[in-house]
Scaffold this active site. Sequence first.
Site, short mmCIF file in Angstrom:
data_model
loop_
_atom_site.label_atom_id
_atom_site.label_comp_id
_atom_site.label_asym_id
_atom_site.label_seq_id
_atom_site.Cartn_x
_atom_site.Cartn_y
_atom_site.Cartn_z
N SER A 63 28.24 37.63 -12.86
CA SER A 63 27.27 37.09 -13.14
C SER A 63 26.40 37.78 -14.52
CB SER A 63 26.11 36.66 -12.53
OG SER A 63 24.88 35.89 -13.21
N TYR A 100 20.14 38.47 -6.07
CA TYR A 100 21.48 38.03 -6.50
C TYR A 100 21.91 38.67 -7.59
CZ TYR A 100 24.20 34.54 -8.97
OH TYR A 100 25.17 34.06 -9.86
P1 NAP Z 1 28.18 25.69 -7.16
O1 NAP Z 1 28.21 24.54 -7.79
O2 NAP Z 1 26.79 25.79 -6.17
O3 NAP Z 1 29.54 25.84 -5.90
C1 NAP Z 1 29.60 26.86 -5.10
C2 NAP Z 1 30.87 26.88 -4.52
O4 NAP Z 1 30.94 27.91 -3.43
C3 NAP Z 1 30.78 25.59 -3.81
O5 NAP Z 1 32.25 25.09 -3.62
C4 NAP Z 1 30.59 26.09 -2.04
O6 NAP Z 1 31.14 25.06 -1.06
C5 NAP Z 1 31.13 27.19 -2.14
N1 NAP Z 1 30.56 28.18 -1.25
C6 NAP Z 1 29.08 28.63 -1.14
N2 NAP Z 1 29.26 29.38 0.01
C7 NAP Z 1 30.46 29.61 0.40
C8 NAP Z 1 30.68 30.38 1.52
N3 NAP Z 1 29.96 31.47 2.36
N4 NAP Z 1 32.11 30.34 1.64
C9 NAP Z 1 33.04 29.72 0.99
N5 NAP Z 1 32.50 28.96 0.08
C10 NAP Z 1 31.15 28.84 -0.18
O7 NAP Z 1 28.13 27.08 -7.85
P2 NAP Z 1 28.67 27.50 -9.19
O8 NAP Z 1 27.45 27.27 -10.19
O9 NAP Z 1 29.86 26.71 -9.46
O10 NAP Z 1 29.10 29.00 -9.13
C11 NAP Z 1 30.34 29.50 -8.68
C12 NAP Z 1 30.07 30.92 -9.03
O11 NAP Z 1 29.55 31.29 -10.20
C13 NAP Z 1 29.35 31.65 -7.95
O12 NAP Z 1 29.58 32.98 -7.53
C14 NAP Z 1 27.96 31.83 -8.94
O13 NAP Z 1 26.98 33.21 -8.35
C15 NAP Z 1 28.50 32.16 -10.11
N6 NAP Z 1 27.58 31.97 -11.47
C16 NAP Z 1 27.11 30.72 -11.52
C17 NAP Z 1 26.27 30.58 -12.67
C18 NAP Z 1 25.66 29.31 -12.96
O14 NAP Z 1 24.79 29.13 -13.71
N7 NAP Z 1 26.12 28.29 -12.51
C19 NAP Z 1 25.92 31.48 -13.48
C20 NAP Z 1 26.75 32.84 -13.24
C21 NAP Z 1 27.38 33.08 -12.16
P3 NAP Z 1 30.48 23.69 -0.47
O15 NAP Z 1 30.11 22.86 -1.49
O16 NAP Z 1 31.80 23.07 0.33
O17 NAP Z 1 29.28 24.31 0.15
#
Ligand code: NAP
Length: 246
Positions: A141, A155
Site C-alpha cells: 500500500s 496497517y
Molecule cells: P476488499 O475489497 O476489502 O477485499 C479484501 C479481500 O480479502 C476479500 O476477498 C476478502 O475475502 C479477503 N480477505 C480478507 N481477510 C482475509 C483472510 N484473513 N484470508 C483470506 N482472505 C481474506 O479489499 P481491496 O481494497 O480489494 O484490497 C485488497 C488489497 O489491496 C489489500 O491487501 C489491501 O490492503 C490493499 N490495498 C487496498 C487499497 C484500497 O484503497 N482499496 C489501497 C492500498 C492497498 P471475503 O470477501 O471472502 O471476506
Amino acid sequence: MKRLVTVVTGGSRGIGAATCRRLAEDGHDVVVGYLRDADAAEDVAEAVRRAGARSVCVRADTSVEADVERLFAVAEKQLGPVTGLVNNAGVTGPFGRLADSDPADLRRIVEVNLLGTLLCSRRAARVMTARGNGVIVNVSSAAATLGSPGDYVHYAATKAAVDALTLGLAKELGPDGIRVNAVAPGVIDTEIHARSGDPDRPERLAASIPLRRAGRPEEVAAAIAWLMSPEASYATGTVVRVSGGR
Ligand code: NAP
C-alpha cells in the site's frame, strides 16, 4: 504446453477479483482464495472460466497455516503445480489513532497482512524452489511510505513490512529463478473503505490525489499482471506504486 497456475488470495472482491479476471485474460488458470463470501468467489471463478481459463475457489484464512496448506494442496490437485502467487488478502481494521485502537484489531491486522503474506510466500517458495521458477506479487500500500497518521499507522506498518519482505525474499529466491515484487496502490475504489467504517473515503480524498480521483481495481490489476508476466522478466525486489501520484 504447461498452463500457468496462479493463486490469488482475497480473490472474491475488489483488487483481488479484478486481478483474477485480468490474469485469466493473460492465460493463467486461477485459484480464487477467499474468506467469507463463497458466492462472490464463485462469481469470480465463473468470469475466469468465461475467459477460457480454469478456476477453483478455496476458502482459506491466510493467517492460518493449515488453511494455507489446504489452499495450495487443492490448487495443485485440481489445477496442477502452482507457478504464481498474488498475496492480496488484507484488512485495515477500524480507522483511528493508535492510542484508541483495540489490541484485538491490531493483532488481526498483523496476522492477516503480514503473517498471512509470510505463510503463503513460504508455501509458494517451497514448490517454486523445487521447480526452479515462479513469480510472487505482494499487494502492499502507498500507506507503507505515507505512514497514515490518524487513520491506521498499524496497517501502514504491516505494509512497510510487506515491502521489506518483498526485497528480502527477492534476494533470497532470485538465485532459484523466482521473482518477488509488490504493487503499492493508493486510494482504490473497493469495499475495503466501507468495511473499515469510511465508505466516502475515495470520494473525499480525490482532491488530495494528483490525478484527482481514486483508482479502479482494474488499474492495480494491470500492474500486478505486468509483474506476473514475462514482460517483467528482469524486475524483482521492486515495489510499483499505483497511486495516482499520491
Ligand atoms: P476488499 O475489497 O476489502 O477485499 C479484501 C479481500 O480479502 C476479500 O476477498 C476478502 O475475502 C479477503 N480477505 C480478507 N481477510 C482475509 C483472510 N484473513 N484470508 C483470506 N482472505 C481474506 O479489499 P481491496 O481494497 O480489494 O484490497 C485488497 C488489497 O489491496 C489489500 O491487501 C489491501 O490492503 C490493499 N490495498 C487496498 C487499497 C484500497 O484503497 N482499496 C489501497 C492500498 C492497498 P471475503 O470477501 O471472502 O471476506
